[in-house]
Design an enzyme around this catalytic site. Structure first.
Site, mmCIF file in Angstrom:
data_model
loop_
_atom_site.group_PDB
_atom_site.id
_atom_site.type_symbol
_atom_site.label_atom_id
_atom_site.label_comp_id
_atom_site.label_asym_id
_atom_site.label_seq_id
_atom_site.Cartn_x
_atom_site.Cartn_y
_atom_site.Cartn_z
ATOM 1 N N ARG A 18 0.826 -1.213 0.000
ATOM 2 C CA ARG A 18 0.000 0.000 0.000
ATOM 3 C C ARG A 18 0.856 1.257 0.000
ATOM 4 N NH1 ARG A 18 -3.630 -0.387 4.946
ATOM 5 N NH2 ARG A 18 -1.734 -1.353 5.721
ATOM 6 N N ASN A 36 -6.330 -2.721 1.729
ATOM 7 C CA ASN A 36 -6.291 -4.167 1.830
ATOM 8 C C ASN A 36 -7.719 -4.701 1.862
ATOM 9 O OD1 ASN A 36 -3.502 -4.363 1.968
ATOM 10 N ND2 ASN A 36 -3.445 -4.437 4.194
#
Length: 90
Positions: A18, A36
């Site tokens: 990320r 996520n």
């Protein structure tokens, strides 16, 4: 405006994916978010100029060194300009 919806699978959680996406998106001027998913995948929703989006997608297919990207599912949709920045959602 085109919006890219991506789902990335493989070893993509717990490896800094990320933050990699956030850094690349902000460098390229891409707007949207990354998060996520409970399935172990990562979701990316992004908007930007065509050439920047193509480069961004190539970056997503590779990921950071610690990741192992197995599959990137991509859908493109015509939408309005929805985002002002790129963020990590939790």
């Amino acid at each position: 405006m085109k919006t890219m919806f991506c789902t990335i699978s493989g070893l993509v959680q717990g490896v800094g994916f990320r933050y990699f996406v956030l850094t690349r998106a902000r460098t390229l001027g891409v707007r949207g978010f990354v998060r996520n998913l409970y399935t172990g995948e990562v979701e990316v929703v992004a908007q930007g100029e065509d050439d920047m989006m193509a480069e961004f997608l190539e970056e997503l297919r590779v990921g950071p060194r610690s990741a192992q990207v197995r599959n990137v599912r991509v859908e493109w949709h015509d939408t309005e300009d929805l985002y002002n920045s790129f963020e990590i959602c939790v």
